[in-house]
Design a protein around this motif. Structure first.
Motif, PDB file in Angstrom:
ATOM      1  N   PRO A 108      14.479   4.671 -78.613  1.00  0.00           N
ATOM      2  CA  PRO A 108      13.295   4.660 -79.267  1.00  0.00           C
ATOM      3  C   PRO A 108      12.537   3.413 -79.290  1.00  0.00           C
ATOM      4  CG  PRO A 108      14.523   6.084 -80.547  1.00  0.00           C
ATOM      5  CD  PRO A 108      15.590   5.390 -79.609  1.00  0.00           C
ATOM      6  N   ALA A 109      13.295   2.217 -79.374  1.00  0.00           N
ATOM      7  CA  ALA A 109      12.727   0.991 -79.396  1.00  0.00           C
ATOM      8  C   ALA A 109      12.026   0.659 -77.772  1.00  0.00           C
ATOM      9  CB  ALA A 109      13.636  -0.019 -79.833  1.00  0.00           C
ATOM     10  N   LEU A 110      12.538   1.095 -76.820  1.00  0.00           N
ATOM     11  CA  LEU A 110      12.029   0.805 -75.556  1.00  0.00           C
ATOM     12  C   LEU A 110      10.852   1.917 -75.249  1.00  0.00           C
ATOM     13  CD1 LEU A 110      15.181   0.339 -73.221  1.00  0.00           C
ATOM     14  CD2 LEU A 110      13.811  -1.510 -74.203  1.00  0.00           C
ATOM     15  N   ASN A 111      11.047   3.140 -75.759  1.00  0.00           N
ATOM     16  CA  ASN A 111       9.713   3.648 -75.527  1.00  0.00           C
ATOM     17  C   ASN A 111       8.561   3.215 -76.536  1.00  0.00           C
ATOM     18  OD1 ASN A 111       8.712   6.411 -74.649  1.00  0.00           O
ATOM     19  ND2 ASN A 111       8.606   6.777 -76.824  1.00  0.00           N
ATOM     20  N   THR A 112       8.788   2.878 -77.524  1.00  0.00           N
ATOM     21  CA  THR A 112       7.899   2.326 -78.131  1.00  0.00           C
ATOM     22  C   THR A 112       7.352   0.971 -77.519  1.00  0.00           C
ATOM     23  OG1 THR A 112       8.511   2.802 -80.467  1.00  0.00           O
ATOM     24  CG2 THR A 112       7.255   0.832 -80.294  1.00  0.00           C
ATOM     25  N   LEU A 113       8.052   0.228 -76.797  1.00  0.00           N
ATOM     26  CA  LEU A 113       7.646  -0.844 -75.941  1.00  0.00           C
ATOM     27  C   LEU A 113       6.700  -0.494 -74.748  1.00  0.00           C
ATOM     28  CD1 LEU A 113       7.634  -3.795 -75.408  1.00  0.00           C
ATOM     29  CD2 LEU A 113      10.020  -3.534 -73.944  1.00  0.00           C
TER      30      LEU A 113
END
Length: 396
Positions: free
Chosen positions: A63-68
């Motif tokens: 999720p954090a990388l998709n947000t990025l």
């Protein structure tokens, strides 16, 4: 099944998205890339990531990388006008796959290198650069400079010139469409403050000429290193905002007297080649408007590239056990429809989902059969749609 290992050939967007999805599922994976670095050659700049591509990234990325990824996309996301070579409105020439209205999931403009760096984040020990695949046979996977790898599922995600497709699926060789693309980047706001139509001054739109189309997109990018630190991701290159431009068209229309140049993909990419393609684009656009030719002239020739457009045949079946394909290796298509990268990302989501089910008991052979049926249906449809889009925007 706990001991499945996957070897992905090619660290492009589709291969890396698959690696992220497999890593999230707890499947052992290694990626082998023939280039020495991520920036070894000019591969492109702006990418339109549609709803399908966004769904694949959301599925495969943490999720954090998709947000990025979402935060890293261009803030300027307006498709702009459709104009003819006299800069008059021509909306009916838009490709049917382009997102031109306020849909529920609007397309996003991503910088290719940034998206690739995000997809590499967390995979640093699994991705091996400067490793060329030699071949695959009954004994195992042969890689240049490495011991033979056995007991691994091989995914050929190594692009339109795939070594493993040539070896195991030569009948799927994509054909030269007679179309080329020249692309580059110019300084941001280089189209502002002139007598171009207002929307075109903002840096977005499509201009249709005889046998070609010019695509413009003003890429307004955020400061990336702080975003990467917020998401605890790997380092991201800080890319300044830029004016993206790409000319796609019939070889003779785009290159003129240089149209006899056939072995484009085998030619070295250097400043001299970039200057050659720059001059071709300037000659093409100067009669449309001097500001468009000036935009091309303001671009760094080292960052201007020309690519042949290929189109794959209907996907045949293959018999090599322990091998499957992904992306341009088996469904190369025209960029006119904006479907190539998105279809490769969808391949990654599909295969990652099915291989994850092997951990709950689905036999790997069944997982591959289901994936390949899905791949064949989606890939063939995307190739057809892209061919129709290319014909439409070039007025055929």
């Amino acid at each position: 099944m706990q001991n499945l290992h996957v070897s992905i050939i090619g660290a492009g967007l589709g291969g890396l998205c698959l690696a992220q999805g497999l890593a999230r599922a707890g499947i052992d994976v290694d990626v082998y890339e023939r280039d020495a670095r991520t920036d070894s050659r000019v591969q492109g700049y702006r990418l339109r990531i549609d709803a399908t591509g966004q769904a694949a990234l959301a599925h495969c990325l943490p999720p954090a990388l998709n947000t990025l990824f979402l935060q890293s996309c261009s803030a300027h996301d307006h498709p702009g006008p459709m104009l003819d070579a006299r800069l008059q409105a021509l909306p009916q020439r838009a490709a049917g796959t382009w997102q031109l209205d306020d849909g529920a999931v609007p397309d996003r403009s991503a910088h290719r290198q940034t998206l690739r760096e995000i997809l590499l984040s967390g995979l640093e020990t699994r991705v091996h650069f400067d490793r060329k695949v030699v071949g695959l046979d009954a004994a195992g996977l042969h890689l240049d400079g490495l011991p033979m790898r056995t007991d691994t599922l091989v995914v050929a995600a190594d692009g339109v010139h795939s070594v493993l497709r040539r070896q195991h699926l030569p009948q799927a060789q994509p054909e030269d469409t007679g179309t080329v693309t020249i692309f580059g980047v110019a300084p941001a706001d280089c189209l502002a403050r002139n007598d171009l139509p207002a929307d075109l001054q903002a840096g977005a739109g499509v201009v249709f000429g005889p046998g070609y189309a010019l695509v413009l997109d003003a890429m307004q990018l955020p400061a990336l290193p702080p975003l990467a630190r917020q998401c605890a991701a790997g380092p991201l290159s800080d890319i300044p905002s830029y004016q993206y431009w790409a000319v796609i068209g019939e070889r003779a229309a785009v290159l003129g007297t240089d149209a006899v140049w056939r072995d484009i993909d085998a030619a070295p990419h250097d400043a001299q080649a970039g200057q050659r393609w720059q001059r071709a684009a300037e000659r093409l656009l100067a009669p449309v408007h001097p500001a468009l030719a000036a935009m091309v002239a303001a671009s760094d020739p080292a960052g201007i590239a020309l690519k042949t457009v290929y189109s794959a045949p209907a996907l045949p079946r293959w018999t090599q056990p322990g091998l499957t394909f992904l992306g341009d290796a088996v469904h190369a298509m025209s960029p006119a429809g904006g479907l190539g990268a998105n279809t490769a990302l969808a391949d990654a989501q599909s295969l990652a989902t099915l291989l994850a089910q092997t951990r709950q008991g689905l036999p790997p052979g069944q997982a591959l059969q289901r994936y390949e049926a899905d791949l064949r249906q989606r890939g063939d449809a995307a190739v057809r749609q892209s061919a129709l889009a290319a014909a439409r925007i070039m007025g055929r």
